[in-house]
Scaffold this active site. Sequence first.
Site, PDB file in Angstrom:
ATOM      1  N   ASP A 197       4.616  -0.184   3.401  1.00 27.92           N
ATOM      2  CA  ASP A 197       5.700   0.789   3.552  1.00 27.92           C
ATOM      3  C   ASP A 197       5.873   1.582   2.259  1.00 27.92           C
ATOM      4  O   ASP A 197       5.933   2.823   2.273  1.00 27.92           O
ATOM      5  CB  ASP A 197       6.997   0.047   3.898  1.00 27.92           C
ATOM      6  CG  ASP A 197       8.151   1.005   4.099  1.00 27.92           C
ATOM      7  OD1 ASP A 197       7.949   2.021   4.784  1.00 27.92           O
ATOM      8  OD2 ASP A 197       9.245   0.743   3.557  1.00 27.92           O
ATOM      9  N   TYR A 249       9.970  -8.099   6.730  1.00 27.23           N
ATOM     10  CA  TYR A 249      10.696  -7.344   7.750  1.00 27.23           C
ATOM     11  C   TYR A 249      11.187  -8.249   8.874  1.00 27.23           C
ATOM     12  O   TYR A 249      12.224  -7.991   9.480  1.00 27.23           O
ATOM     13  CB  TYR A 249       9.783  -6.280   8.370  1.00 27.23           C
ATOM     14  CG  TYR A 249       9.738  -4.963   7.630  1.00 27.23           C
ATOM     15  CD1 TYR A 249       9.281  -4.888   6.333  1.00 27.23           C
ATOM     16  CD2 TYR A 249      10.132  -3.786   8.264  1.00 27.23           C
ATOM     17  CE1 TYR A 249       9.218  -3.676   5.667  1.00 27.23           C
ATOM     18  CE2 TYR A 249      10.077  -2.569   7.612  1.00 27.23           C
ATOM     19  CZ  TYR A 249       9.618  -2.517   6.309  1.00 27.23           C
ATOM     20  OH  TYR A 249       9.562  -1.316   5.661  1.00 27.23           O
ATOM     21  N   LYS A 272       0.217  -9.262  -4.165  1.00 29.37           N
ATOM     22  CA  LYS A 272       0.865  -9.691  -5.408  1.00 29.37           C
ATOM     23  C   LYS A 272       0.564 -11.176  -5.532  1.00 29.37           C
ATOM     24  O   LYS A 272       1.468 -12.020  -5.562  1.00 29.37           O
ATOM     25  CB  LYS A 272       2.381  -9.382  -5.302  1.00 29.37           C
ATOM     26  CG  LYS A 272       3.160  -9.565  -6.576  1.00 29.37           C
ATOM     27  CD  LYS A 272       2.945  -8.474  -7.603  1.00 29.37           C
ATOM     28  CE  LYS A 272       3.658  -8.817  -8.899  1.00 29.37           C
ATOM     29  NZ  LYS A 272       3.302  -7.925 -10.016  1.00 29.37           N
ATOM     30  N   ASP A 282       1.595  -3.504  -8.003  1.00 31.22           N
ATOM     31  CA  ASP A 282       2.131  -2.664  -9.085  1.00 31.22           C
ATOM     32  C   ASP A 282       1.027  -1.817  -9.706  1.00 31.22           C
ATOM     33  O   ASP A 282       1.173  -0.612  -9.934  1.00 31.22           O
ATOM     34  CB  ASP A 282       2.866  -3.507 -10.139  1.00 31.22           C
ATOM     35  CG  ASP A 282       2.091  -4.734 -10.604  1.00 31.22           C
ATOM     36  OD1 ASP A 282       1.061  -5.066  -9.983  1.00 31.22           O
ATOM     37  OD2 ASP A 282       2.500  -5.357 -11.602  1.00 31.22           O
ATOM     38  N   ASP A 290       4.498   5.772   1.360  1.00 34.54           N
ATOM     39  CA  ASP A 290       5.344   6.913   0.984  1.00 34.54           C
ATOM     40  C   ASP A 290       4.868   7.489  -0.348  1.00 34.54           C
ATOM     41  O   ASP A 290       4.822   8.710  -0.535  1.00 34.54           O
ATOM     42  CB  ASP A 290       6.819   6.503   0.867  1.00 34.54           C
ATOM     43  CG  ASP A 290       7.584   6.746   2.164  1.00 34.54           C
ATOM     44  OD1 ASP A 290       6.941   6.654   3.232  1.00 34.54           O
ATOM     45  OD2 ASP A 290       8.791   7.017   2.111  1.00 34.54           O
TER      46      ASP A 290
HETATM   47  C1  IPM Z   1       8.080   3.489   8.255  1.00 39.62           C
HETATM   48  C2  IPM Z   1       9.560   3.599   8.075  1.00 39.62           C
HETATM   49  C3  IPM Z   1      10.234   2.415   8.734  1.00 39.62           C
HETATM   50  C4  IPM Z   1       9.746   1.150   8.059  1.00 39.62           C
HETATM   51  C5  IPM Z   1      11.761   2.582   8.686  1.00 39.62           C
HETATM   52  C6  IPM Z   1      12.207   3.808   9.449  1.00 39.62           C
HETATM   53  C7  IPM Z   1      12.496   1.391   9.136  1.00 39.62           C
HETATM   54  O1  IPM Z   1       9.894   3.696   6.736  1.00 39.62           O
HETATM   55  O2  IPM Z   1       7.614   3.446   9.418  1.00 39.62           O
HETATM   56  O3  IPM Z   1       7.387   3.451   7.247  1.00 39.62           O
HETATM   57  O4  IPM Z   1      10.274   0.744   7.013  1.00 39.62           O
HETATM   58  O5  IPM Z   1       8.801   0.532   8.573  1.00 39.62           O
HETATM   59 MG    MG Z   2       8.297   3.863   5.423  1.00 40.76          MG
END
Ligand code: IPM
Ligand code: MG
Length: 373
Positions: free
Chosen positions: A245, A142, A189, A221, A249
Site C-alpha cells: 500500500d 489489514y 522487513k 525502508d 503510492d
Molecule cells: C488502496 C487503498 C486502500 C488500501 C484504502 C482505500 C483502504 O489505499 O487500495 O491502496 O489501503 O488498501
Molecule cells: Mg493505498
Amino acid sequence: MKYTIAVIPGDGIGPEVTDQAKKALDAVAEAYDHIFLYKEAQMGACAIEASGDPLPEETVKICRAADAILFGAIGDPKYDNNPSAKVRPEQGLFRLRKELDLYCNVRPVKAYDNLISNSPLKREVVKGTDFVIFRELTGGIYFGKKELSADKKEAFDISSYTVDQISRITHLAFKSAQERNKKVTLIDKSNVLETSRLWRKTVTEIAKEYKNVTLEYLYVDHAAMKLILDPKQFDVILTENLFGDIISDGASAICGTIGLLASSSIGDENALFEPIHGAYPEAAGKNYANPLAAILAVAMLLKYLGLHEEADAVERAVEKSITLGITTKDIKRKTQFSASTSKVGDFIADYITNQDDSNMNFTNIHMGQSTII
Ligand code: IPM
Ligand code: MG
C-alpha cells in the site's frame, strides 16, 4: 463474445471516471464485435447512505456472478476525521477483497515519455521506468485481530501470514517476471518482523522453480529510497499488504501523476479492476478528474478476459491522448488546453473505434473540441 461486467462506480470521482471507462468498453464492443453487459452495484459511502451497509449482499452477488468487476473509487471525508464512526466506506472494499478472495493486487508503474516533465524527479532517473508491484491483498495487518483497550489507552493490530497465502501470490509474481525482465524484488522487513522472515523463506524456496528469474531482497525502508533514486532497477516487486500500500503510492509519484495508474485485484474465481487514485472528493462532479487510470483499468480487464488485441487498442488510445495532449489539467503541458473528463473519454472512445490518425481533425483537437471528422 458476451461478457457480464459488474460496475461499482463508488464515491467521489468514481462515477465520472467509470463512465469514461464504460465508453472505452463500449467502443471496444463496437470495434471488435463483443457485448459487455453492465450490472451496476453499490459500495462505499454511497452504499452506507442508501442502506447503512458499505457492501450490500446484492453487490457481492452481482460481483460473484460477473466475468469481471470494474470499480471506481471509495471514501468520503466525512468519515475520515471521525474515528468513532461505526461503519466506514473502506470496510466495503476490504470485505469484497476478502469475500471474493482477491489476494493478488497488481499495480503497473510506467513512465510515458511525453509526461516525464511532470515528474518531480530528473528526466534521466525516470525515463524507461517500467515495473509492476504485486501486493498481497487479503492478509497481514489489514485483516489481523484489532483491539482498543477498555480504558482506550492502548490499541493493537496483529499482522499474520500463512505459507499458503505467501505462496499463491509468489507464483503469480514469478510467472509475470518470466514474461517481463525476469527479476523479482521481494520487499520486506525481515531484520525486524517474523512475518517478513516467513515471506523470505517461502519466496526463496519457490524461486528455485523459476530458474530463469533472479530474486533480490530489499528492506522496505531501503526500497522506499531506491524507488526514488533509481526506479529503473525494478521489474517485478513482490510484497505484503501494508508495505505494498505504502510503496505503491510512493511509486505513483515517480511518473508524475497518480492519474495514470490502474490496478487489478485477482483471485482464483473473480477479478476487480480500478484506478488507484481514490475518491478525490474535491473534484467530484466537476468533470476535470483524469479518467485515464480508469480507462487503463479497462485495458487490464480486457487482458484478464484474454482480449489482448482489444487491450492493446485501449492502451494505444491512451498513449495517443497523451502524445496529442488531449488530457485533463493535472497532466497538461504548458502550451496545451486542458480537456474535461468526458472529452478525454470521448476522444479515447473515438480513437478505439477509428484507430487511424488520418480521420482526426487536429484543428478541432487543439481548440479543445472534438476529435474525429
Ligand atoms: C488502496 C487503498 C486502500 C488500501 C484504502 C482505500 C483502504 O489505499 O487500495 O491502496 O489501503 O488498501
Ligand atoms: Mg493505498
